[in-house]
Design a protein around this motif. Structure first.
Motif, PDB file in Angstrom:
ATOM      1  N   ARG A  42      13.068 -10.145   2.501  1.00 22.92           N
ATOM      2  CA  ARG A  42      14.278  -9.773   3.019  1.00 22.92           C
ATOM      3  C   ARG A  42      15.414  -9.462   1.781  1.00 22.92           C
ATOM      4  NH1 ARG A  42      13.185 -13.570   6.683  1.00 22.92           N
ATOM      5  NH2 ARG A  42      14.373 -15.256   5.560  1.00 22.92           N
ATOM      6  N   ARG A  43      15.183 -10.314   0.607  1.00 23.81           N
ATOM      7  CA  ARG A  43      16.220 -10.064  -0.274  1.00 23.81           C
ATOM      8  C   ARG A  43      15.512  -8.746  -1.164  1.00 23.81           C
ATOM      9  NH1 ARG A  43      14.953 -14.343  -4.414  1.00 23.81           N
ATOM     10  NH2 ARG A  43      13.543 -12.748  -5.457  1.00 23.81           N
ATOM     11  N   ASP A  44      14.507  -8.694  -1.397  1.00 22.27           N
ATOM     12  CA  ASP A  44      14.029  -7.549  -2.498  1.00 22.27           C
ATOM     13  C   ASP A  44      13.542  -6.314  -1.826  1.00 22.27           C
ATOM     14  OD1 ASP A  44      14.577  -9.118  -4.258  1.00 22.27           O
ATOM     15  OD2 ASP A  44      12.148  -9.347  -4.939  1.00 22.27           O
ATOM     16  N   LEU A  45      13.182  -6.522  -0.449  1.00 23.30           N
ATOM     17  CA  LEU A  45      12.845  -5.108   0.395  1.00 23.30           C
ATOM     18  C   LEU A  45      13.527  -4.652   1.408  1.00 23.30           C
ATOM     19  CD1 LEU A  45       8.710  -5.821   0.267  1.00 23.30           C
ATOM     20  CD2 LEU A  45      10.387  -4.443  -1.567  1.00 23.30           C
ATOM     21  N   ALA A  46      14.426  -5.593   1.800  1.00 24.38           N
ATOM     22  CA  ALA A  46      15.000  -5.480   3.322  1.00 24.38           C
ATOM     23  C   ALA A  46      14.210  -5.259   4.218  1.00 24.38           C
ATOM     24  CB  ALA A  46      16.104  -4.271   2.845  1.00 24.38           C
ATOM     25  N   ASP A  47      13.959  -4.181   5.080  1.00 26.90           N
ATOM     26  CA  ASP A  47      13.190  -3.860   6.001  1.00 26.90           C
ATOM     27  C   ASP A  47      12.193  -2.888   5.517  1.00 26.90           C
ATOM     28  OD1 ASP A  47      15.716  -4.511   8.467  1.00 26.90           O
ATOM     29  OD2 ASP A  47      14.191  -5.827   7.833  1.00 26.90           O
ATOM     30  N   ALA A  48      11.880  -2.848   4.529  1.00 22.27           N
ATOM     31  CA  ALA A  48      10.947  -1.759   4.016  1.00 22.27           C
ATOM     32  C   ALA A  48       9.509  -1.633   4.003  1.00 22.27           C
ATOM     33  CB  ALA A  48      11.120  -1.757   2.172  1.00 22.27           C
ATOM     34  N   TYR A  49       9.106  -2.841   5.024  1.00 21.90           N
ATOM     35  CA  TYR A  49       7.465  -2.812   5.461  1.00 21.90           C
ATOM     36  C   TYR A  49       6.917  -1.830   5.763  1.00 21.90           C
ATOM     37  CZ  TYR A  49       8.211  -7.986   5.458  1.00 21.90           C
ATOM     38  OH  TYR A  49       8.442  -9.382   4.875  1.00 21.90           O
ATOM     39  N   ASP A  50       7.651  -0.863   6.426  1.00 24.61           N
ATOM     40  CA  ASP A  50       6.765   0.600   7.104  1.00 24.61           C
ATOM     41  C   ASP A  50       7.521   1.657   6.455  1.00 24.61           C
ATOM     42  OD1 ASP A  50       7.097  -0.956  10.054  1.00 24.61           O
ATOM     43  OD2 ASP A  50       5.276  -0.985   8.673  1.00 24.61           O
ATOM     44  N   LEU A  51       8.496   1.363   5.242  1.00 30.27           N
ATOM     45  CA  LEU A  51       8.869   2.622   4.584  1.00 30.27           C
ATOM     46  C   LEU A  51       7.984   3.055   3.651  1.00 30.27           C
ATOM     47  CD1 LEU A  51      12.487   1.919   4.205  1.00 30.27           C
ATOM     48  CD2 LEU A  51      11.448   3.471   5.786  1.00 30.27           C
ATOM     49  N   ALA A  52       7.864   4.428   3.349  1.00 31.25           N
ATOM     50  CA  ALA A  52       7.014   4.937   2.182  1.00 31.25           C
ATOM     51  C   ALA A  52       7.773   6.342   1.722  1.00 31.25           C
ATOM     52  CB  ALA A  52       5.655   5.357   2.687  1.00 31.25           C
ATOM     53  N   PRO A  53       8.014   6.372   0.436  1.00 29.69           N
ATOM     54  CA  PRO A  53       7.691   5.515  -0.562  1.00 29.69           C
ATOM     55  C   PRO A  53       8.550   4.089  -0.405  1.00 29.69           C
ATOM     56  CG  PRO A  53       8.860   7.092  -1.382  1.00 29.69           C
ATOM     57  CD  PRO A  53       8.950   7.524   0.063  1.00 29.69           C
TER      58      PRO A  53
END
Length: 118
Positions: A42-53
């Protein structure tokens, strides 16, 4: 994916090298790491699990958690690393303490080199 074996205990394979796959593997095989993984994510990626790049912090995040899971998935290896770190903590001789820490680091780095599926 196949399961690696270290003696009599099966070690789960490494997942695909994505935050989402790594989180699923941690949840299944090393749930004790999940709260910290999520907090860090949550701190480093926020909600980036499914984002590319992936955003810029993703490589550092993945390197850290890849290594953490690679170690945690193998209880015998994790126990040996922790034994060495504890021995270094108790050791009064600098040279011996340093040797314990260097060996623990070597084992951690070796675990972190695991490839997906292995």
């Amino acid at each position: 994916m196949t399961t690696a074996s270290t003696g009599s205990e099966a070690v789960p394979p490494m997942p695909d090298r994505t935050p989402k796959a790594l989180r699923a593997a941690i949840a299944q095989h090393a749930p004790q790491l999940l709260a910290d993984f999520d907090r860090h994510g949550r701190r480093d990626l926020a909600d980036a699990y499914d984002l590319a790049p992936a955003p810029a912090p993703a490589p550092a995040f993945m390197a850290r958690w890849w290594a953490e899971y690679a170690l945690a998935r193998d209880p015998k290896l994790a126990a040996e690393v922790h034994r060495l770190e504890d021995a270094a903590d108790r050791e009064s001789d600098y040279v011996r303490a340093k040797a314990f820490i260097e060996e623990a680091g070597r084992l951690r780095r070796g675990a972190a080199k695991a490839e997906p599926g292995r």
